[in-house]
Enzyme design. Structure first.
Site, mmCIF file in Angstrom:
data_model
loop_
_atom_site.group_PDB
_atom_site.id
_atom_site.type_symbol
_atom_site.label_atom_id
_atom_site.label_comp_id
_atom_site.label_asym_id
_atom_site.label_seq_id
_atom_site.Cartn_x
_atom_site.Cartn_y
_atom_site.Cartn_z
ATOM 1 N N HIS A 232 -6.863 -0.063 6.489
ATOM 2 C CA HIS A 232 -6.863 -0.913 7.811
ATOM 3 C C HIS A 232 -8.232 -0.834 8.447
ATOM 4 C CE1 HIS A 232 -2.692 -0.911 7.215
ATOM 5 N NE2 HIS A 232 -2.251 0.026 7.838
ATOM 6 N N HIS B 211 -1.094 -5.054 5.944
ATOM 7 C CA HIS B 211 -0.619 -5.962 6.920
ATOM 8 C C HIS B 211 -1.570 -6.015 8.266
ATOM 9 C CE1 HIS B 211 0.486 -2.241 9.173
ATOM 10 N NE2 HIS B 211 0.647 -2.588 10.093
ATOM 11 N N LYS C 221 0.835 -1.233 0.225
ATOM 12 C CA LYS C 221 0.131 -0.160 -0.170
ATOM 13 C C LYS C 221 1.000 1.303 0.072
ATOM 14 C CE LYS C 221 -1.588 1.566 4.211
ATOM 15 N NZ LYS C 221 -0.847 2.274 5.034
ATOM 16 N N ASP D 190 -4.056 6.997 4.658
ATOM 17 C CA ASP D 190 -3.010 5.861 5.239
ATOM 18 C C ASP D 190 -3.694 5.119 6.067
ATOM 19 O OD1 ASP D 190 -0.545 5.406 5.818
ATOM 20 O OD2 ASP D 190 -0.475 6.414 7.829
ATOM 21 N N GLU E 256 -2.573 5.750 17.564
ATOM 22 C CA GLU E 256 -0.834 5.542 17.705
ATOM 23 C C GLU E 256 -0.241 6.847 18.426
ATOM 24 O OE1 GLU E 256 0.776 3.974 13.708
ATOM 25 O OE2 GLU E 256 -0.834 5.215 13.153
ATOM 26 N N LYS F 263 -2.723 10.088 14.886
ATOM 27 C CA LYS F 263 -1.265 9.902 15.244
ATOM 28 C C LYS F 263 -1.151 10.822 16.435
ATOM 29 C CE LYS F 263 0.923 8.249 11.153
ATOM 30 N NZ LYS F 263 1.265 6.596 11.545
ATOM 31 N N LYS G 63 -2.377 -9.792 11.302
ATOM 32 C CA LYS G 63 -2.257 -9.799 12.625
ATOM 33 C C LYS G 63 -3.325 -10.890 13.098
ATOM 34 C CE LYS G 63 -1.586 -4.686 13.162
ATOM 35 N NZ LYS G 63 -0.541 -4.511 13.950
#
Ligand code: BG6
Length: 490
Positions: free
Chosen positions: A242, A180, A150, A237, A218, A342, A184
């Protein structure tokens, strides 16, 4: 897993290769997951000899996977690694690849299994696949596969264009688009948990669920990725990939089996049912934020606009909160609240399914009960918690909320398997289930494109609107409060 493979890494000296890819390949090797017969070829523009490249790879492993580093194992691993330097837009490097691949399979000792990993900038994807095609290196007879990182496109149109370009050389089942999050264990567990227990599925719908909250918070900032982030922002992003994958896994219908397309069909069906938002709803149901200076773990950190290679007047969002609806039989009018940001006060990814409040008349003043909630923690805590209400001890007894807990590490005495390792193994074995399919990628873009476009043309004089080290802008709280609900305090 002991299947032979040849992996060609385009961008073999880059950040992704050094931080994730090469250490993960070493991890799998050191765990005994590879046969003795595999080869990895790094390709980059830096003029390294094989020995110099091996030194770089060793350094990357030591730095990014120190707990697994073992001198002997690493030396053995590096015997399988070589390097070629060249210009990826020119033909020469592909001639060398032809020789390498044909040489590897000349003896017919192994079934061909060739993987191209595109760890390069997106601009190089076109030239790479065209050259691979011209040299007949994409064909299924060498069992070739391509892994694409990505961001897959920048919007729906560019994602479709990129896909068309790759499809000129590869078929859909040869393409592995990495997200990704899907690697998980705790994310895969959303499917296992939902469909492996009979007690939750009957409640998993509009009759019993009040709302769902999904958080991807995050505490890190953008970490030297200024140019990338300036162009991406939080929606491209995290939300487009996700977050929407998480919504799909929480909301989808049970697949007929765990075959790759059975699962991906159900996820796609769910994504197509997400209600599109017009401008008015985007204004009402979504909130953007950008962090200003603040403190993380007591240490001062700069604001987004002061990060390296970021525009001093940037209006790129680093926080998103939104309310989505899924227009299908199961989820009609159940809000899915999502937030991602973030430089938040902590790191936490979790899914919360909040059930409806039962009538508490029976207990009257003796109830300090909360609605039942199922919390599927993705990270850093790897846990499933279910809140229940019980009687407190004593003559009178009150109804009080408490938790039933399951913890991965305690139960299995191990942390979750590294997601990249899982995904690489799946690709080597030829299983695409945990990779994104093009139809879903385009649907995910069609959900976020209008949101990005709306906010791109709407002035945001209030940026930065949250301090680093907090839980985001106050408008995100208001989004919930208007509905009489609250974000869970993390
Ligand atoms: C990546 C994003 O896809 O996911 C990063 O580009 C983000 O900005 C990362 O930090 C988060 O991944 P994880 O596994 O640490 O939650």
């Amino acid at each position: 897993m002991r299947k032979h493979f040849t992996m060609i890494i385009f961008g073999g000296t880059g950040d992704l290769s050094q931080k994730k890819l090469l250490p993960t390949l070493y991890f799998l090797f050191s765990e005994g997951d590879f046969s003795d017969d595999f080869s990895i070829v790094g390709i980059g523009t830096t003029k390294y000899t094989n020995e110099e490249y091996a030194e770089m790879v060793k350094g990357a492993i030591k730095k990014n996977l120190p707990e697994k580093f073992d001198e002997n194992k690493c030396t053995n691993f590096l015997r399988h690694v070589t390097y070629r330097s060249g210009d990826l837009r020119q033909e020469d490097i592909y001639k060398e690849l032809c020789t390498h691949i044909n040489g590897t399979y000349a003896s017919k000792k192994n079934e061909p299994n060739v993987i191209y990993y595109l760890a390069t900038i997106p601009d190089l994807v076109g030239p790479i696949v065209e050259h691979l095609n011209a040299k007949q290196l994409c064909v299924e007879k060498i069992n070739s596969k391509i892994i694409v990182e990505k961001p897959f496109g920048n919007d729906k149109a560019s994602a479709a264009k990129l896909n068309d370009l790759i499809l000129k050389s590869f078929t859909e089942k040869q393409i592995y688009r990495i997200d990704h999050y899907l690697g998980k264990d705790t994310v895969q567990n959303l499917t296992f948990f939902r469909f492996g227990n009979s007690i939750f599925e009957p409640l998993w719908n509009r009759n019993y669920v009040d709302h769902v909250q999904i958080t991807v918070a995050e505490d890190i900032g953008i970490e030297k990725r200024g140019p990338f982030y300036e162009q991406a922002g939080v929606i491209r992003d995290i939300i487009q990939n996700h977050m929407l994958q998480l919504i799909a896994l929480v909301g989808m219908e049970p697949p007929a089996n765990l075959a790759s397309d059975a699962v991906r069909d159900e996820k796609w069906t769910l994504l197509k049912a997400i209600r599109p938002m017009d401008d008015e709803n985007i204004r009402k149901f979504t909130v953007l934020g950008q962090y200003g200076p603040g403190k993380i773990n007591g240490e001062p950190v700069c604001g987004y606009r002061e990060e390296e290679r970021v525009d001093k007047r940037s209006v790129v969002p680093t926080y998103f909160a939104g309310k989505f609806f899924i227009d299908n039989w199961r989820w009609s009018e159940v809000p899915f609240y999502v937030r991602a940001g973030k430089r938040m006060a902590g790191r936490a990814s979790e899914v919360r399914v909040q059930f409806r409040q039962p009538p508490l008349k029976l207990f009257e003043k003796r109830a300090s009960a909360l609605p039942n909630e199922l919390i599927l923690n993705i990270q850093p805590s790897e846990e499933i918690d279910l809140s229940i209400n019980v009687k407190t001890p004593g003559i009178e007894g009150y109804l009080k909320s408490t938790m039933l807990k399951f913890n991965y590490e305690k139960e299995f005495n191990t942390k979750q398997y590294p997601p990249y390792a899982r995904l690489l193994i799946d690709c080597i074995m030829g299983d695409t289930m945990l990779f994104a399919r093009q139809d879903a990628i385009e649907t995910m873009w069609s959900i976020v494109d209008p949101i990005i476009n709306f906010w791109d043309k709407t002035p945001r004089p209030d940026f930065p609107n949250y301090d680093a080290g907090t839980w985001g802008p106050k408008e995100a709280d208001a989004l919930m409060e208007r509905d009489g609900r609250k974000w869970h305090e993390l």
